[in-house]
Design a protein around this motif. Structure first.
Motif, PDB file in Angstrom:
ATOM      1  N   PHE A  35       0.939  -1.160  -0.019  1.00 15.44           N
ATOM      2  CA  PHE A  35      -0.046   0.177   0.007  1.00 15.44           C
ATOM      3  C   PHE A  35       0.889   1.425   0.076  1.00 15.44           C
ATOM      4  O   PHE A  35       0.592   2.428  -0.740  1.00 15.44           O
ATOM      5  N   LEU A  36       1.985   1.170   0.505  1.00 12.56           N
ATOM      6  CA  LEU A  36       2.836   2.177   0.726  1.00 12.56           C
ATOM      7  C   LEU A  36       3.534   2.416  -0.801  1.00 12.56           C
ATOM      8  O   LEU A  36       3.472   3.683  -1.105  1.00 12.56           O
ATOM      9  N   MET A  37       3.596   1.629  -1.278  1.00  9.03           N
ATOM     10  CA  MET A  37       4.419   1.762  -2.850  1.00  9.03           C
ATOM     11  C   MET A  37       3.268   2.134  -3.628  1.00  9.03           C
ATOM     12  O   MET A  37       3.652   3.081  -4.379  1.00  9.03           O
ATOM     13  N   GLN A  38       2.068   1.801  -3.538  1.00  5.97           N
ATOM     14  CA  GLN A  38       1.153   2.101  -4.229  1.00  5.97           C
ATOM     15  C   GLN A  38       0.727   3.542  -4.276  1.00  5.97           C
ATOM     16  O   GLN A  38       0.132   4.357  -5.032  1.00  5.97           O
ATOM     17  N   HIS A  39       0.841   4.091  -2.962  1.00  4.17           N
ATOM     18  CA  HIS A  39       0.546   5.502  -2.668  1.00  4.17           C
ATOM     19  C   HIS A  39       1.133   6.428  -3.544  1.00  4.17           C
ATOM     20  O   HIS A  39       0.469   7.232  -4.046  1.00  4.17           O
ATOM     21  N   GLY A  40       2.307   6.303  -4.076  1.00  8.98           N
ATOM     22  CA  GLY A  40       2.757   7.267  -4.946  1.00  8.98           C
ATOM     23  C   GLY A  40       2.068   7.002  -6.470  1.00  8.98           C
ATOM     24  O   GLY A  40       2.445   7.820  -7.313  1.00  8.98           O
ATOM     25  N   GLN A  41       1.432   5.981  -6.803  1.00  7.31           N
ATOM     26  CA  GLN A  41       0.959   5.630  -8.041  1.00  7.31           C
ATOM     27  C   GLN A  41      -0.511   6.166  -8.344  1.00  7.31           C
ATOM     28  O   GLN A  41      -0.864   6.123  -9.583  1.00  7.31           O
ATOM     29  N   VAL A  42      -1.252   6.318  -7.159  1.00 11.39           N
ATOM     30  CA  VAL A  42      -2.529   6.595  -7.366  1.00 11.39           C
ATOM     31  C   VAL A  42      -3.140   7.988  -7.448  1.00 11.39           C
ATOM     32  O   VAL A  42      -2.179   8.806  -7.026  1.00 11.39           O
ATOM     33  N   ASP A  43      -4.122   8.147  -8.059  1.00  6.10           N
ATOM     34  CA  ASP A  43      -4.572   9.623  -8.326  1.00  6.10           C
ATOM     35  C   ASP A  43      -4.814  10.377  -6.678  1.00  6.10           C
ATOM     36  O   ASP A  43      -4.999   9.898  -5.785  1.00  6.10           O
ATOM     37  N   LYS A  44      -4.622  11.584  -6.748  1.00  9.46           N
ATOM     38  CA  LYS A  44      -4.365  12.530  -5.598  1.00  9.46           C
ATOM     39  C   LYS A  44      -5.657  12.293  -4.699  1.00  9.46           C
ATOM     40  O   LYS A  44      -5.269  12.190  -3.435  1.00  9.46           O
ATOM     41  N   LYS A  45      -7.027  12.230  -5.127  1.00 10.23           N
ATOM     42  CA  LYS A  45      -7.796  12.072  -4.288  1.00 10.23           C
ATOM     43  C   LYS A  45      -7.927  10.673  -3.541  1.00 10.23           C
ATOM     44  O   LYS A  45      -8.799  10.469  -2.588  1.00 10.23           O
ATOM     45  N   PHE A  46      -7.008   9.726  -4.060  1.00 10.02           N
ATOM     46  CA  PHE A  46      -7.108   8.525  -3.292  1.00 10.02           C
ATOM     47  C   PHE A  46      -5.745   8.122  -2.326  1.00 10.02           C
ATOM     48  O   PHE A  46      -5.482   7.270  -1.579  1.00 10.02           O
ATOM     49  N   LYS A  47      -4.942   9.403  -2.308  1.00 12.77           N
ATOM     50  CA  LYS A  47      -3.569   9.100  -1.558  1.00 12.77           C
ATOM     51  C   LYS A  47      -3.793   8.984  -0.161  1.00 12.77           C
ATOM     52  O   LYS A  47      -3.235   8.112   0.343  1.00 12.77           O
ATOM     53  N   ASP A  48      -4.841   9.790   0.389  1.00 13.11           N
ATOM     54  CA  ASP A  48      -5.113   9.810   1.885  1.00 13.11           C
ATOM     55  C   ASP A  48      -5.443   8.341   2.119  1.00 13.11           C
ATOM     56  O   ASP A  48      -5.157   7.796   3.138  1.00 13.11           O
TER      57      ASP A  48
END
Ligand SMILES: *C/C=C(C)/C=C/C=C(C)/C=C/C1=C(C)CCCC1(C)C
Length: 240
Positions: A35-48
């Motif tokens: 999940f931490l690695m994917q944090h950088g990959q997802v759209d801004k509204k899903f980062k939190d």
């Protein structure tokens, strides 16, 4: 540092419950990294949302390493560690609901606290009373949460605060929000089953523990579905 991971006593061969604690600990850790690695990959509204998903599995991973240790050394249910984990991670899931739907979650937060504190009283016996009494109080708080999250809308029933937001599509992220209804309705319903199996002595549901599964196995499966599975669902919504 990290000796709780590397110096831990091993699970004995044939200890199925211990094995599920072990699987739980490493899969929670793996999910956190993911999940931490994917944090950088997802759209801004899903980062939190991704960050909170990582927090939930990360907190659970630490507790699982300790719970496995306690189970292996004593053969007893790690009730305190279990409820400390839940009292931290379940309110974080409520935060996820807020992020996904944009609805204020104060009532849900307090309902989750009541659900878990009464569940702890019933399982540990520290406050006296019966497991039936505390379990009923806990279940009422759970039903209230299911109502507020709008689980009944799945069957065309009445809506709560979150359900209304999702129905009117005014929620921030309706599709991701809707799947959380299924997690609360079905995924969370696994836990009361574990409670019935673990606290049945002298209760009207006596005999539940004869079912071949240990309460801890049920709780561990529930955690895998509701922490890792829920995070994966958020992630897949974020990727689509
Ligand atoms: C990550 C941990 C989660 C999502 C834990 C959820 C726990 C519950 C929904 C527990 C519910 C209980 C009842 C509804 C009645 C019996 C006592 C509990 C606490 C097991």
């Amino acid at each position: 540092m990290l000796n709780f991971i590397f110096d831990a006593a091993s699970v004995a061969p044939g200890d199925f419950t211990g094995f599920t604690f072990f699987i739980g600990s490493v899969s929670m850790l793996a999910a956190t990294v993911w999940f931490l690695m994917q944090h950088g990959q997802v759209d801004k509204k899903f980062k939190d949302s991704m960050l909170v998903a990582a927090l939930i599995t990360g907190i659970a991973a630490v507790h699982y390493f300790y719970m496995r240790e306690q189970w292996v050394l004593t053969g007893e249910s790690p009730t305190e560690l279990r409820y400390i984990d839940w009292i931290l991670t379940v309110p974080l899931m409520v935060v996820e609901f807020a992020l996904l739907t944009g609805v204020g979650m104060r009532k849900l937060f307090w309902a989750s606290v009541i659900m878990l504190v009464t569940g702890y009283f019933g399982e540990s016996g520290v406050m006296g009373g019966t497991a039936t009494m505390w379990g009923t109080a806990s279940a009422l708080a759970y039903f209230y949460m299911a109502y507020e999250v709008g689980c009944l809308t799945i069957f065309g029933g009445p809506t709560g605060a979150v359900g209304t937001a999702l129905n009117s599509a005014s929620g921030k992220i309706p599709s991701a929000g809707r799947m959380l209804q299924w997690f609360v309705l079905v995924g969370w319903a696994i836990y009361p089953l574990g409670y019935l199996m673990g606290t049945d002595a002298g209760q009207w549901y006596e005999g539940m523990s004869n079912i071949a599964l240990d309460m801890n196995v049920v709780y561990n499966v529930g955690d895998a579905i509701n922490k890792i599975g829920f995070g994966m669902a958020v992630w897949s919504a974020a990727r689509s």
